[in-house]
Design an enzyme around this catalytic site. Structure first.
Site, PDB file in Angstrom:
ATOM      1  N   ASP A 257      19.518  40.476  41.440  1.00 27.91           N
ATOM      2  CA  ASP A 257      19.016  41.822  41.707  1.00 27.91           C
ATOM      3  C   ASP A 257      18.006  41.671  42.837  1.00 27.91           C
ATOM      4  O   ASP A 257      17.496  40.571  43.098  1.00 27.91           O
ATOM      5  CB  ASP A 257      18.406  42.464  40.463  1.00 27.91           C
ATOM      6  CG  ASP A 257      18.337  43.984  40.610  1.00 27.91           C
ATOM      7  OD1 ASP A 257      18.407  44.466  41.766  1.00 27.91           O
ATOM      8  OD2 ASP A 257      18.228  44.681  39.601  1.00 27.91           O
TER       9      ASP A 257
HETATM   10  C1  BGC Z   1      18.381  47.668  41.285  1.00 27.48           C
HETATM   11  C2  BGC Z   1      19.834  47.335  41.481  1.00 27.48           C
HETATM   12  C3  BGC Z   1      20.253  47.733  42.858  1.00 27.48           C
HETATM   13  C4  BGC Z   1      19.380  47.014  43.877  1.00 27.48           C
HETATM   14  C5  BGC Z   1      19.708  47.316  45.301  1.00 27.48           C
HETATM   15  C6  BGC Z   1      17.503  47.131  42.389  1.00 27.48           C
HETATM   16  O1  BGC Z   1      16.250  47.688  42.308  1.00 27.48           O
HETATM   17  O2  BGC Z   1      17.935  47.189  40.047  1.00 27.48           O
HETATM   18  O3  BGC Z   1      20.600  47.970  40.508  1.00 27.48           O
HETATM   19  O4  BGC Z   1      21.598  47.474  43.041  1.00 27.48           O
HETATM   20  O5  BGC Z   1      18.030  47.382  43.663  1.00 27.48           O
HETATM   21  O6  BGC Z   1      19.356  48.610  45.626  1.00 27.48           O
END
Ligand code: BGC
Length: 724
Positions: A257
């Protein structure tokens, strides 16, 4: 190092194509062909970001970069290369598809396939190689700000729905990225909270949907922000090395993530392949650190050179990344995709309508009668763009039909008046909205509008503001916000012909339900949300959705919440999943705490009768498949669908077991008067529980009951079978 010679490029001197593009050669052979060409530096570069949403290719060999995009309900508007601001493109307005809770509520895997295919086409057209979705974290409490992005509380339902979504996306040569692996069941302290959960609950509740996605061939997974077993999930030896890549034999690439990596050594050894977003919290914060400072960048390279890190581990990561590339950017046969099409909007509309759940319909107030001459529409969600806010799943849709617009179109001859009723402020995901209207005045105007209407449609619920259905923080309370409970009660007193429509991705307290004749759970329906809602309210489409999670009567009736702070949201450092395997209806059933609206529940405008059910084997073996068959008849007067559900129960077990667990379901559409025999097939092996002493699944011999019904509480038949 070989230069670009004929050996690298194809047999035919005319087509200057590298041999690894030859799709007739086995994938692994092509992976090795590329691997051999790469320098240590080029390999390390593949393992970490070069921008907010891309990782490098190998420019020397013409191997393209990989581009990533959120996900999971549409292709997010373009973000700047190096910060979180939108790039302000004018060509990136996508189709917004219904939120995944809505998809789950359809109980229809064929629709999940269509969803995946359509969103994959959009991603492909936008030149995205990895779509950051779907999300399959289990619905543990109604307060989790991101439940709307997931597929509900039941591991079997989520498993059945995730697999076709993944396959549909990947038909386009776009990788699905299944998130957030694992145990990211709340937003509060998500970056560091240490989740303590029994091995049994991990395997029975929290992992099956991820396992199903891996089995369906998902090309990437995203690690979660939180910790498990003393390590962050993005580099977690148990979750990634032992389970995902070991036990499940998964050959894909594990992506962090954004900002989920914390340590080079752990990243190297514990299964992380691609590091993204380090030094950001994923949504707002930035840092001046460059991409060479990433954990899997210069430090990794240094350790490889001085022998601290084995090159084999690097090669394993690179093989996974090359596989991903060969499946996406290096697949010359992948289709071209399509974007913001009418066809995608209509797919979204169909799914949104099929997921809408009719919770209550007394006095036949729905569908809207042709006698109705004046409708008062009340509530902010009747006009709000609910694709805005919510965090990384925020979308810029090319079309956004609100309920009010759709009503006006469907009923041009009816007088439709609108009153906002309450004010939640502007959509923002880092701050709560600041209302700019006087609440008392809005309240009074709403009652005024309702007074002489033939029908009052209240369209409320949650929204995507901070502390609503929104990433990065959880909800503060279970009750509907912004004074809605009082408004609903006052509207009901003013005009009893009231329909309450809840647009949300979460359960809310419905202690006002007795005063309201009709209640509809409408979710977030995407671009065609309003149209789909009006399809159902008008009766053009018969409601057929079923709840993918329980609505507790009060918050304390939820298992996780009932154990207090250490269970949810934790003490700031750690939390303990004290309800163990008793999540959702498993808790309500076993503890005999009735839910306001149970899992699997949803009404229709027509009626169904279930005939005598039978099972093909009264005695069975572990390797058998069982088939339950029964006739289902539409005894009402319109076309509609019932979802037949089979739960399994083991009354006498050597361990505690939930009263029942869903093992099969089937949605069947029937014309009025039509009868069809439904056959539900499922493996006897699925009756097993996870035995912690064996660290494996264990199927006990003995008696089992097959409970057949139309919700987790409306069980209409019970059959017996014996496992030998
Ligand atoms: C989220 C993800 C997301 C990523 C990119 C993170 O804050 O938890 O689900 O895909 O950001 O935007």
């Amino acid at each position: 190092m070989l230069a670009l010679t004929c050996q690298v490029y194809a047999q035919s001197p005319l087509s200057c194509q590298p041999e690894w593009l030859d799709g007739d050669k086995p994938l692994e052979q092509r992976v090795e062909m590329i691997l051999q060409q790469l320098s240590l530096e080029e390999k390390v570069a593949l393992c970490h970001a070069q921008g907010k949403f891309s990782t490098p290719g190998v420019p020397r060999l013409g191997i393209p970069e990989l581009w990533y995009s959120d996900g999971p309900h549409g292709v997010r508007a373009e973000i700047n290369w190096n910060n979180w601001n939108y790039a302000n493109w004018t060509s990136d307005s996508c189709t917004a598809f219904p939120a995944l809770t809505c998809l789950a509520a359809t109980f229809d895997p064929a629709l999940a396939r269509q969803y995946g295919r359509a969103i994959g086409e959009e991603a492909r057209y936008r030149k995205k190689d990895v779509l950051l979705g779907p999300g399959v974290n289990i619905y543990r409490t109604p307060l989790n700000g991101r439940n709307f992005e997931y597929m509900g509380e039941d591991p079997y339902l989520a498993s059945v729905m995730v697999a076709p979504y993944v396959q549909g996306v990947q038909e386009n040569g776009v990788a699905a990225c299944v998130k957030h692996y694992a145990l990211n069941n709340q937003e509060t302290n998500r970056g560091h909270i240490l989740v303590e959960v029994s091995e049994r609950a991990l395997h029975e509740i929290y992992l099956p949907a991820f396992h199903a996605a891996a089995q369906a061939g998902a090309w990437t997974f995203m690690g979660a922000y939180n910790q498990y077993n003393g390590q962050h999930c993005c580099h977690n030896s148990v979750l990634i090395n032992d389970i995902l890549k070991g036990r499940w034999g998964w050959d894909g690439a594990l992506v962090t993530d954004w900002g989920g990596a914390h340590d080079t050594r752990q990243a190297v050894f514990n299964g992380l392949d691609i590091e993204m977003g380090t030094y950001t919290n994923g949504l707002t914060s930035e840092s001046s650190f460059g991409y060479n400072n990433y954990y899997l960048a210069d430090n990794f390279l240094k350790g490889l050179k001085d022998g601290s890190y084995p090159v084999d581990l690097l090669n394993d990561k690179v093989r996974r990344i090359l596989r991903l590339m060969l499946r996406t950017t290096l697949n010359p046969r992948r289709p071209l995709g399509s974007f913001a099409t009418e066809a995608h909007a209509q797919t979204g509309r169909e799914i949104a309508a099929a997921g809408i759940v009719l919770l209550k319909n007394d006095k036949g107030i729905l569908p809207i009668s042709s006698q109705v001459r004046k409708i008062a529409v009340v509530g902010e969600n009747a006009t709000r763009n609910l694709m805005q806010g919510g965090g990384s799943s925020e979308l810029k849709p090319w079309r956004c039909i609100t309920p009010l617009q759709a009503l006006q179109r469907r009923y041009p001859e009816v007088e439709i008046v609108y009153a906002r009723g309450y004010d939640s402020g502007k959509a923002m995901y880092s701050q709560e909205g600041t209302p700019s209207h006087d609440p008392a005045q809005l309240h009074e105007e709403a009652l005024q509008a309702a007074r002489d209407a033939d029908l009052v449609l209240f369209v409320g619920g949650l929204n995507k503001n901070h502390r609503q259905d929104c990433e990065a923080s959880d909800r503060k309370s279970y009750a509907l916000p912004f004074g809605q409970p009082q408004l609903i009660r006052d509207l009901a007193r003013t005009n009893p012909r009231l329909v309450v429509v809840l647009l949300s991705g979460n359960a809310v307290e419905t202690d006002w339900a007795a005063q309201v004749p009709a209640i509809v759970q409408g979710w977030y329906g995407g671009s065609e949300a309003g149209t789909a809602l009006v399809d159902v309210l008008s009766g053009d489409v018969c409601p057929s959705g079923k709840l993918p999670f329980s609505f507790p009567k009060k918050l304390e009736d939820n298992g996780a919440i009932s154990f207090g702070e250490l269970s949810y949201p934790g003490d700031g450092k750690r939390q303990v999943y004290m309800e163990d395997i008793y999540v959702g209806y498993r808790w309500h059933d076993t503890r005999r705490i009735p839910a306001a609206w149970p899992f699997g529940y949803g009404l229709s405008y027509t009626k169904f009768s279930l005939g005598k059910a039978s099972v093909d084997k009264k005695v069975c073996q572990a390797g058998d498949m069982l088939t339950v068959s029964l006739p289902v008849t539409n005894t009402g007067s319109c076309r509609g669908a019932e979802v037949v559900q089979v739960y399994v129960s083991q009354p006498k077990a050597s361990v505690g077991r939930p009263v029942k667990e869903l093992k099969a379901f089937q949605k069947v559409w029937l014309e009025p008067g039509e009868t069809r025999t439904v056959s539900l097939e499922f493996p006897v092996a699925s009756f097993a529980f996870y035995d912690e002493s064996l660290h494996d699944w264990h199927l006990e011999a003995g008696d089992y009951q097959l409970l057949i019904g139309t919700s987790s509480t409306a069980i209409q038949a019970s059959l017996k079978t014996k496992v030998q």
